[in-house]
Design a protein around this motif. Sequence first.
Motif, PDB file in Angstrom:
ATOM      1  N   ARG A 192      76.654  -3.201  59.984  1.00  0.00           N
ATOM      2  CA  ARG A 192      76.612  -4.225  58.928  1.00  0.00           C
ATOM      3  C   ARG A 192      76.573  -5.633  59.512  1.00  0.00           C
ATOM      4  NH1 ARG A 192      77.855   0.243  56.909  1.00  0.00           N
ATOM      5  NH2 ARG A 192      77.662   0.682  54.671  1.00  0.00           N
TER       6      ARG A 192
ATOM      7  N   ASP B 148      74.789 -10.863  49.889  1.00  0.00           N
ATOM      8  CA  ASP B 148      75.711  -9.866  50.442  1.00  0.00           C
ATOM      9  C   ASP B 148      75.502  -8.488  49.822  1.00  0.00           C
ATOM     10  OD1 ASP B 148      76.800 -11.829  52.025  1.00  0.00           O
ATOM     11  OD2 ASP B 148      78.501 -12.226  50.695  1.00  0.00           O
ATOM     12  N   ASP B 149      75.368  -8.432  48.488  1.00  0.00           N
ATOM     13  CA  ASP B 149      75.198  -7.138  47.821  1.00  0.00           C
ATOM     14  C   ASP B 149      73.888  -6.475  48.220  1.00  0.00           C
ATOM     15  OD1 ASP B 149      77.615  -7.475  46.563  1.00  0.00           O
ATOM     16  OD2 ASP B 149      76.760  -8.173  44.664  1.00  0.00           O
TER      17      ASP B 149
ATOM     18  N   GLU C 252      74.109  -5.086  51.727  1.00  0.00           N
ATOM     19  CA  GLU C 252      74.914  -3.868  51.753  1.00  0.00           C
ATOM     20  C   GLU C 252      74.110  -2.673  51.243  1.00  0.00           C
ATOM     21  OE1 GLU C 252      77.935  -1.055  52.071  1.00  0.00           O
ATOM     22  OE2 GLU C 252      77.659  -2.994  53.041  1.00  0.00           O
ATOM     23  N   ARG C 253      73.340  -2.869  50.183  1.00  0.00           N
ATOM     24  CA  ARG C 253      72.502  -1.774  49.665  1.00  0.00           C
ATOM     25  C   ARG C 253      71.457  -1.370  50.693  1.00  0.00           C
ATOM     26  NH1 ARG C 253      72.972  -4.722  44.769  1.00  0.00           N
ATOM     27  NH2 ARG C 253      70.973  -5.760  45.124  1.00  0.00           N
TER      28      ARG C 253
END
Length: 210
Positions: free
Chosen positions: A58, A71-72, A75-76
Amino acid sequence: MAESRRKFLKQSAATVAAVSLTGCAPGAAGEPAAGTDGDALSHLDGAAPASLPAETLRAVGEAVLPDELGDDGRERAVRAFERWSEALEPVAELSHPYLVPEIRYSGPDPRPGWAAQLEGLEKECRSRHALSLSDLDVPGRRELLARPLEEAGPEPGAPQNADHVALALIAHFFGSPIATDLCYGRAIRKELCRSIEGAEDEPAPLGAAP
């Protein structure tokens, strides 16, 4: 005979992956190195390879994936890469044209090498900055990744063929539908099923109300 050949090729590729990590032929000294219990060759017995270090992966994603994802979105993208890599089958028989007798196979498992690269990045980061990669700022991470990415070459190609895990992550993302949407600023939804109704319409701009 065909099944024996497939088994031999898979075992050979796994052995090559083990050699690339250990730096010597397995069993060269007659027995596994003290304290290893043969772990370097455990995947020859059908065991799944170790997962890629999640936190380090990450941290790499934050450095190499587009800022527009947020950020989301990053992450996906990383989770999608993890699911894809976990399902990756090395030395898999590739599809070939009808009546073509030649059987071709995909390459050896890249995941042990990718895991070693992530561990190497952590060690280098701690040595140079006394920090874990996730605690280092993004410009610092990009500086650490600059040399391996330059050595890996400019073209990402297929993610399973990438020489470095960061390049594999980049290639996997830019082959995704969301990457195409971001590139054109339109909800193209590549590779996703759409209804016939409105199929001839131009894709709507991203963020537009349905």
